[in-house]
Design a protein around this motif. Structure first.
Motif, PDB file in Angstrom:
ATOM      1  N   GLY A 124      -7.404 -29.119  81.802  1.00 50.56           N
ATOM      2  CA  GLY A 124      -6.742 -30.028  82.723  1.00 50.56           C
ATOM      3  C   GLY A 124      -5.235 -29.889  82.759  1.00 50.56           C
ATOM      4  O   GLY A 124      -4.617 -29.891  83.835  1.00 50.56           O
ATOM      5  N   ALA A 125      -4.605 -29.769  81.589  1.00 52.25           N
ATOM      6  CA  ALA A 125      -3.144 -29.667  81.543  1.00 52.25           C
ATOM      7  C   ALA A 125      -2.654 -28.412  82.248  1.00 52.25           C
ATOM      8  O   ALA A 125      -1.648 -28.433  82.973  1.00 52.25           O
ATOM      9  N   ALA A 126      -3.359 -27.309  82.048  1.00 58.12           N
ATOM     10  CA  ALA A 126      -2.977 -26.061  82.716  1.00 58.12           C
ATOM     11  C   ALA A 126      -3.151 -26.177  84.226  1.00 58.12           C
ATOM     12  O   ALA A 126      -2.345 -25.642  84.997  1.00 58.12           O
ATOM     13  N   ASN A 127      -4.186 -26.869  84.670  1.00 60.00           N
ATOM     14  CA  ASN A 127      -4.374 -27.092  86.112  1.00 60.00           C
ATOM     15  C   ASN A 127      -3.192 -27.839  86.707  1.00 60.00           C
ATOM     16  O   ASN A 127      -2.714 -27.517  87.811  1.00 60.00           O
ATOM     17  N   ILE A 128      -2.728 -28.849  85.988  1.00 58.27           N
ATOM     18  CA  ILE A 128      -1.573 -29.625  86.459  1.00 58.27           C
ATOM     19  C   ILE A 128      -0.342 -28.731  86.539  1.00 58.27           C
ATOM     20  O   ILE A 128       0.414 -28.770  87.512  1.00 58.27           O
ATOM     21  N   ALA A 129      -0.127 -27.911  85.512  1.00 50.85           N
ATOM     22  CA  ALA A 129       1.032 -27.019  85.488  1.00 50.85           C
ATOM     23  C   ALA A 129       0.999 -26.044  86.654  1.00 50.85           C
ATOM     24  O   ALA A 129       2.005 -25.852  87.356  1.00 50.85           O
ATOM     25  N   VAL A 130      -0.157 -25.444  86.882  1.00 52.09           N
ATOM     26  CA  VAL A 130      -0.282 -24.423  87.932  1.00 52.09           C
ATOM     27  C   VAL A 130      -0.144 -25.043  89.320  1.00 52.09           C
ATOM     28  O   VAL A 130       0.587 -24.527  90.178  1.00 52.09           O
ATOM     29  N   ARG A 131      -0.830 -26.148  89.544  1.00 46.55           N
ATOM     30  CA  ARG A 131      -0.820 -26.744  90.882  1.00 46.55           C
ATOM     31  C   ARG A 131       0.520 -27.391  91.227  1.00 46.55           C
ATOM     32  O   ARG A 131       0.889 -27.482  92.398  1.00 46.55           O
ATOM     33  N   SER A 132       1.257 -27.841  90.202  1.00 43.67           N
ATOM     34  CA  SER A 132       2.566 -28.452  90.463  1.00 43.67           C
ATOM     35  C   SER A 132       3.706 -27.453  90.335  1.00 43.67           C
ATOM     36  O   SER A 132       4.861 -27.787  90.603  1.00 43.67           O
ATOM     37  N   LEU A 133       3.376 -26.216  89.926  1.00 44.16           N
ATOM     38  CA  LEU A 133       4.384 -25.178  89.663  1.00 44.16           C
ATOM     39  C   LEU A 133       5.422 -25.676  88.656  1.00 44.16           C
ATOM     40  O   LEU A 133       6.622 -25.417  88.801  1.00 44.16           O
ATOM     41  N   SER A 134       4.945 -26.385  87.643  1.00 43.47           N
ATOM     42  CA  SER A 134       5.831 -26.922  86.609  1.00 43.47           C
ATOM     43  C   SER A 134       5.744 -26.060  85.357  1.00 43.47           C
ATOM     44  O   SER A 134       4.652 -25.845  84.814  1.00 43.47           O
ATOM     45  N   ASN A 135       6.886 -25.561  84.915  1.00 36.60           N
ATOM     46  CA  ASN A 135       6.903 -24.856  83.642  1.00 36.60           C
ATOM     47  C   ASN A 135       6.520 -25.819  82.520  1.00 36.60           C
ATOM     48  O   ASN A 135       6.752 -27.021  82.615  1.00 36.60           O
ATOM     49  N   VAL A 136       5.944 -25.278  81.470  1.00 39.75           N
ATOM     50  CA  VAL A 136       5.484 -26.094  80.345  1.00 39.75           C
ATOM     51  C   VAL A 136       6.576 -26.183  79.291  1.00 39.75           C
ATOM     52  O   VAL A 136       7.147 -25.162  78.895  1.00 39.75           O
ATOM     53  N   THR A 137       6.869 -27.401  78.852  1.00 36.22           N
ATOM     54  CA  THR A 137       7.769 -27.611  77.721  1.00 36.22           C
ATOM     55  C   THR A 137       6.891 -27.951  76.509  1.00 36.22           C
ATOM     56  O   THR A 137       6.392 -29.066  76.389  1.00 36.22           O
ATOM     57  N   PRO A 138       6.661 -26.964  75.613  1.00 35.78           N
ATOM     58  CA  PRO A 138       5.759 -27.219  74.488  1.00 35.78           C
ATOM     59  C   PRO A 138       6.469 -27.949  73.344  1.00 35.78           C
ATOM     60  O   PRO A 138       7.644 -27.701  73.063  1.00 35.78           O
ATOM     61  N   VAL A 139       5.735 -28.846  72.709  1.00 38.07           N
ATOM     62  CA  VAL A 139       6.231 -29.554  71.530  1.00 38.07           C
ATOM     63  C   VAL A 139       5.221 -29.351  70.407  1.00 38.07           C
ATOM     64  O   VAL A 139       4.033 -29.636  70.571  1.00 38.07           O
ATOM     65  N   VAL A 140       5.708 -28.838  69.290  1.00 42.62           N
ATOM     66  CA  VAL A 140       4.848 -28.596  68.132  1.00 42.62           C
ATOM     67  C   VAL A 140       5.082 -29.710  67.112  1.00 42.62           C
ATOM     68  O   VAL A 140       6.221 -29.954  66.694  1.00 42.62           O
ATOM     69  N   ILE A 141       4.000 -30.393  66.739  1.00 43.08           N
ATOM     70  CA  ILE A 141       4.081 -31.501  65.788  1.00 43.08           C
ATOM     71  C   ILE A 141       3.374 -31.090  64.502  1.00 43.08           C
ATOM     72  O   ILE A 141       2.229 -30.630  64.531  1.00 43.08           O
ATOM     73  N   ARG A 142       4.070 -31.244  63.404  1.00 43.92           N
ATOM     74  CA  ARG A 142       3.484 -30.978  62.097  1.00 43.92           C
ATOM     75  C   ARG A 142       3.560 -32.246  61.267  1.00 43.92           C
ATOM     76  O   ARG A 142       4.555 -32.986  61.340  1.00 43.92           O
ATOM     77  N   CYS A 143       2.539 -32.508  60.483  1.00 42.90           N
ATOM     78  CA  CYS A 143       2.548 -33.646  59.570  1.00 42.90           C
ATOM     79  C   CYS A 143       2.022 -33.190  58.217  1.00 42.90           C
ATOM     80  O   CYS A 143       0.852 -32.803  58.091  1.00 42.90           O
ATOM     81  N   LEU A 144       2.893 -33.201  57.213  1.00 46.50           N
ATOM     82  CA  LEU A 144       2.522 -32.815  55.858  1.00 46.50           C
ATOM     83  C   LEU A 144       3.039 -33.839  54.855  1.00 46.50           C
ATOM     84  O   LEU A 144       4.204 -34.214  54.925  1.00 46.50           O
ATOM     85  N   PRO A 145       2.180 -34.262  53.915  1.00 41.42           N
ATOM     86  CA  PRO A 145       0.740 -34.024  53.880  1.00 41.42           C
ATOM     87  C   PRO A 145       0.072 -34.724  55.053  1.00 41.42           C
ATOM     88  O   PRO A 145       0.620 -35.673  55.607  1.00 41.42           O
ATOM     89  N   PRO A 146      -1.118 -34.271  55.442  1.00 42.85           N
ATOM     90  CA  PRO A 146      -1.789 -34.859  56.606  1.00 42.85           C
ATOM     91  C   PRO A 146      -2.056 -36.359  56.427  1.00 42.85           C
ATOM     92  O   PRO A 146      -2.369 -36.817  55.321  1.00 42.85           O
TER      93      PRO A 146
END
Length: 259
Positions: free
Chosen positions: A174-196
């Protein structure tokens, strides 16, 4: 002995934090947002202010958890979120990832589970802010595209739920469909949690041996136009973008975990 006492304290502090969160949601619903409805008649302005109030409240909640010793965090690349109309995609290791992003993203919009509209603690905020319900069905993608074109920064967790306990990231398309159909570049955010902590299937009182550390990194944009140019159709572009993002988040999560 001190470690045990610290752990007991963090269990108590975690529970207290969620009680404060619930009470805050009721206050917003019963007092703050009805007052906004009386003072501000213009719909879009009222929604904008409601979202700003939620950002401040979430920022306060994250600060409370840090002050109580439940967690600590660092954020890098925050300046990349100062733009408008961003499509922000993030991995989803914990229960409070949404709170973190909503606390630091201006003009934030997001997709929320339909049941939150019926929850007495969350119905007021999600309704006042006009967030997008995942019950929209066929209209969901169009609602997301409209939000982006209005200049909102749309936050989506493309896994659709928290990451599985084995750490394997599996994205929906779904997210990729939104990106493609809206021609919106993706701003990725990586979340890490340690210890889980607060992961899928975990109970809130199952706190780790030491306070969890959240590392949130806003990465460089991913150009959607390249996928369209190579694929030749929106369907194939969305498929290839989903595969790329899945590999991307898996690798980035492994890098962070190793660190």
């Amino acid at each position: 002995m001190l470690k045990r006492l610290n752990r007991y304290w963090r269990v108590l502090a975690t529970g207290a934090s969620f009680v404060v969160f619930a009470i805050g949601g009721l206050i917003l619903r019963a007092v703050v947002f009805p007052l906004l409805n009386l003072i501000i008649w213009e719909h879009q302005l009222r929604r904008l202010i409601a979202r700003r109030v939620i950002r401040w409240v979430f920022r306060g909640f994250v600060g409370l958890m840090r002050w109580l010793g439940v967690l600590n965090y660092d954020i890098s690349g925050l300046e990349r979120l100062e733009r408008q109309g961003l499509l922000i995609l993030a991995n989803h290791p914990t229960l409070i990832d949404t709170v973190f992003l909503m606390a630091f993203v201006k003009r934030a919009d997001c997709i929320v589970k339909g049941r939150l509209w019926d929850n007495p603690f969350t119905r007021g905020p999600v309704s006042a802010a006009g967030y997008i319900s995942n019950d929209d069905g066929n209209g969901l993608v169009e609602s997301c595209i409209t939000s982006l074109r209005r200049g909102s920064n749309l936050i989506i967790f493309p896994e659709g739920t928290r990451t599985a306990g084995d750490g394997q990231i599996n994205l929906k398309r779904g997210a990729a469909n939104i990106a493609v159909r809206s021609l919106s570049n993706v701003t990725p955010v990586v979340i890490r949690c340690l210890p889980p902590t607060l992961g899928k299937g975990a109970k809130w009182w199952q706190v780790p041996p030491v306070a969890a550390h959240f590392s949130i990194e806003v990465k460089d944009d991913i150009d959607v136009h390249e996928f369209l140019a190579r694929s030749g159709s929106e369907v194939l572009a969305a498929r290839h973008l989903t595969a790329y993002l899945q590999d991307y988040f898996r690798k980035e999560s492994q890098v962070h975990a190793a660190a």
